[in-house]
Design a protein around this motif. Sequence first.
Motif, PDB file in Angstrom:
ATOM      1  N   CYS A 129       0.859  -1.181   0.000  1.00 23.51           N
ATOM      2  CA  CYS A 129       0.000   0.000   0.000  1.00 23.51           C
ATOM      3  C   CYS A 129       0.896   1.231   0.000  1.00 23.51           C
ATOM      4  O   CYS A 129       1.669   1.431   0.932  1.00 23.51           O
ATOM      5  N   LEU A 130       0.807   2.031  -1.056  1.00 24.80           N
ATOM      6  CA  LEU A 130       1.512   3.305  -1.142  1.00 24.80           C
ATOM      7  C   LEU A 130       0.523   4.379  -0.723  1.00 24.80           C
ATOM      8  O   LEU A 130      -0.515   4.549  -1.370  1.00 24.80           O
ATOM      9  N   PHE A 131       0.827   5.116   0.350  1.00 27.98           N
ATOM     10  CA  PHE A 131      -0.146   6.047   0.918  1.00 27.98           C
ATOM     11  C   PHE A 131       0.488   7.406   1.192  1.00 27.98           C
ATOM     12  O   PHE A 131       1.705   7.539   1.273  1.00 27.98           O
ATOM     13  N   ASP A 132      -0.358   8.415   1.347  1.00 27.87           N
ATOM     14  CA  ASP A 132       0.065   9.769   1.685  1.00 27.87           C
ATOM     15  C   ASP A 132       0.297   9.826   3.192  1.00 27.87           C
ATOM     16  O   ASP A 132      -0.652   9.827   3.974  1.00 27.87           O
ATOM     17  N   GLY A 133       1.555   9.860   3.602  1.00 25.09           N
ATOM     18  CA  GLY A 133       1.909   9.773   5.014  1.00 25.09           C
ATOM     19  C   GLY A 133       1.580  11.002   5.838  1.00 25.09           C
ATOM     20  O   GLY A 133       1.590  10.931   7.065  1.00 25.09           O
ATOM     21  N   VAL A 134       1.291  12.141   5.205  1.00 29.87           N
ATOM     22  CA  VAL A 134       0.931  13.338   5.979  1.00 29.87           C
ATOM     23  C   VAL A 134      -0.573  13.545   6.047  1.00 29.87           C
ATOM     24  O   VAL A 134      -1.049  14.428   6.744  1.00 29.87           O
ATOM     25  N   CYS A 135      -1.332  12.743   5.338  1.00 30.69           N
ATOM     26  CA  CYS A 135      -2.792  12.824   5.347  1.00 30.69           C
ATOM     27  C   CYS A 135      -3.319  12.079   6.579  1.00 30.69           C
ATOM     28  O   CYS A 135      -3.026  10.892   6.762  1.00 30.69           O
ATOM     29  N   VAL A 136      -4.091  12.776   7.395  1.00 29.45           N
ATOM     30  CA  VAL A 136      -4.642  12.160   8.603  1.00 29.45           C
ATOM     31  C   VAL A 136      -5.567  10.994   8.245  1.00 29.45           C
ATOM     32  O   VAL A 136      -5.516   9.932   8.877  1.00 29.45           O
ATOM     33  N   LEU A 137      -6.405  11.155   7.222  1.00 28.99           N
ATOM     34  CA  LEU A 137      -7.300  10.077   6.796  1.00 28.99           C
ATOM     35  C   LEU A 137      -6.502   8.861   6.327  1.00 28.99           C
ATOM     36  O   LEU A 137      -6.790   7.723   6.725  1.00 28.99           O
ATOM     37  N   CYS A 138      -5.499   9.099   5.494  1.00 27.07           N
ATOM     38  CA  CYS A 138      -4.699   7.994   4.948  1.00 27.07           C
ATOM     39  C   CYS A 138      -3.935   7.258   6.043  1.00 27.07           C
ATOM     40  O   CYS A 138      -3.926   6.026   6.091  1.00 27.07           O
ATOM     41  N   SER A 139      -3.287   8.028   6.934  1.00 27.22           N
ATOM     42  CA  SER A 139      -2.540   7.415   8.030  1.00 27.22           C
ATOM     43  C   SER A 139      -3.464   6.649   8.975  1.00 27.22           C
ATOM     44  O   SER A 139      -3.109   5.578   9.466  1.00 27.22           O
ATOM     45  N   GLY A 140      -4.648   7.194   9.197  1.00 25.44           N
ATOM     46  CA  GLY A 140      -5.635   6.485  10.011  1.00 25.44           C
ATOM     47  C   GLY A 140      -6.072   5.190   9.355  1.00 25.44           C
ATOM     48  O   GLY A 140      -6.265   4.178  10.027  1.00 25.44           O
ATOM     49  N   GLY A 141      -6.219   5.211   8.031  1.00 28.33           N
ATOM     50  CA  GLY A 141      -6.563   3.993   7.294  1.00 28.33           C
ATOM     51  C   GLY A 141      -5.486   2.933   7.423  1.00 28.33           C
ATOM     52  O   GLY A 141      -5.778   1.735   7.554  1.00 28.33           O
ATOM     53  N   VAL A 142      -4.223   3.357   7.399  1.00 28.45           N
ATOM     54  CA  VAL A 142      -3.112   2.414   7.583  1.00 28.45           C
ATOM     55  C   VAL A 142      -3.177   1.809   8.978  1.00 28.45           C
ATOM     56  O   VAL A 142      -3.039   0.594   9.139  1.00 28.45           O
ATOM     57  N   GLN A 143      -3.394   2.633   9.994  1.00 25.91           N
ATOM     58  CA  GLN A 143      -3.471   2.124  11.364  1.00 25.91           C
ATOM     59  C   GLN A 143      -4.643   1.147  11.528  1.00 25.91           C
ATOM     60  O   GLN A 143      -4.521   0.113  12.181  1.00 25.91           O
TER      61      GLN A 143
ATOM     62  N   SER B 263       4.522  15.938   9.371  1.00 29.03           N
ATOM     63  CA  SER B 263       5.432  14.904   8.881  1.00 29.03           C
ATOM     64  C   SER B 263       4.781  13.535   9.062  1.00 29.03           C
ATOM     65  O   SER B 263       3.773  13.403   9.746  1.00 29.03           O
ATOM     66  N   CYS B 264       5.379  12.556   8.440  1.00 31.35           N
ATOM     67  CA  CYS B 264       4.871  11.182   8.556  1.00 31.35           C
ATOM     68  C   CYS B 264       5.115  10.663   9.966  1.00 31.35           C
ATOM     69  O   CYS B 264       6.133  10.967  10.590  1.00 31.35           O
ATOM     70  N   SER B 265       4.188   9.864  10.462  1.00 33.87           N
ATOM     71  CA  SER B 265       4.343   9.240  11.777  1.00 33.87           C
ATOM     72  C   SER B 265       5.339   8.095  11.689  1.00 33.87           C
ATOM     73  O   SER B 265       5.458   7.438  10.650  1.00 33.87           O
ATOM     74  N   LEU B 266       6.018   7.844  12.784  1.00 30.37           N
ATOM     75  CA  LEU B 266       6.908   6.691  12.840  1.00 30.37           C
ATOM     76  C   LEU B 266       6.112   5.482  13.321  1.00 30.37           C
ATOM     77  O   LEU B 266       5.344   5.584  14.273  1.00 30.37           O
ATOM     78  N   PRO B 267       6.300   4.335  12.675  1.00 26.33           N
ATOM     79  CA  PRO B 267       5.572   3.144  13.116  1.00 26.33           C
ATOM     80  C   PRO B 267       6.119   2.624  14.444  1.00 26.33           C
ATOM     81  O   PRO B 267       7.260   2.894  14.813  1.00 26.33           O
ATOM     82  N   ALA B 268       5.279   1.887  15.130  1.00 26.94           N
ATOM     83  CA  ALA B 268       5.707   1.242  16.372  1.00 26.94           C
ATOM     84  C   ALA B 268       6.845   0.274  16.051  1.00 26.94           C
ATOM     85  O   ALA B 268       6.877  -0.308  14.964  1.00 26.94           O
ATOM     86  N   PRO B 269       7.785   0.091  16.970  1.00 33.33           N
ATOM     87  CA  PRO B 269       8.925  -0.798  16.702  1.00 33.33           C
ATOM     88  C   PRO B 269       8.518  -2.181  16.199  1.00 33.33           C
ATOM     89  O   PRO B 269       9.157  -2.724  15.296  1.00 33.33           O
ATOM     90  N   ALA B 270       7.454  -2.743  16.745  1.00 29.97           N
ATOM     91  CA  ALA B 270       7.027  -4.091  16.338  1.00 29.97           C
ATOM     92  C   ALA B 270       6.477  -4.121  14.911  1.00 29.97           C
ATOM     93  O   ALA B 270       6.359  -5.189  14.324  1.00 29.97           O
ATOM     94  N   GLN B 271       6.155  -2.947  14.357  1.00 27.58           N
ATOM     95  CA  GLN B 271       5.569  -2.899  13.011  1.00 27.58           C
ATOM     96  C   GLN B 271       6.497  -2.278  11.972  1.00 27.58           C
ATOM     97  O   GLN B 271       6.133  -2.188  10.805  1.00 27.58           O
ATOM     98  N   ARG B 272       7.675  -1.856  12.360  1.00 28.08           N
ATOM     99  CA  ARG B 272       8.583  -1.162  11.423  1.00 28.08           C
ATOM    100  C   ARG B 272       8.886  -1.980  10.188  1.00 28.08           C
ATOM    101  O   ARG B 272       9.010  -1.428   9.098  1.00 28.08           O
ATOM    102  N   HIS B 273       9.008  -3.287  10.339  1.00 27.58           N
ATOM    103  CA  HIS B 273       9.333  -4.130   9.178  1.00 27.58           C
ATOM    104  C   HIS B 273       8.236  -4.073   8.115  1.00 27.58           C
ATOM    105  O   HIS B 273       8.482  -4.391   6.958  1.00 27.58           O
TER     106      HIS B 273
END
Length: 138
Positions: A8-22, A120-130
Amino acid sequence: MAGAPPVCLFDGVCVLCSGGVQYTLRHERDHEMRFVAIQSREGRALAQRHGVDPDQPDSFLFIEHDVVMRKSDAVLGIVAHLGWPTRWVLVARILPRPLRHWLYDRLAQNRYRLFGRKESCSLPAPAQRHRFSLPEAP
């Protein structure tokens, strides 16, 4: 799953997109999807390779089995990997693609105004970085 995991290629600064990833991270059935922010070096290259302007993205991409999906097709591609009750959204497949894409475009064009934009883009949790990089080529 044989082969490369879905991407999934997403817009990392978009609140909606980042929420969708989460949301996807929490509800994905197989927990193998990869996520790449369009603002990253690899995200910019992937976007350009598939005709998306990384500076003015009009769609995110979902890539699975070498098939590149855009707009509402990408949304439905991701939803197919989620559990119930979210999978009910797949009923939208009965709508004609031009209508689905038109609805997608209205939301995409107004996403920052409606949902906000992060600095800026959020950093993923350590367990999900991969899961936030493209898989290594064999």
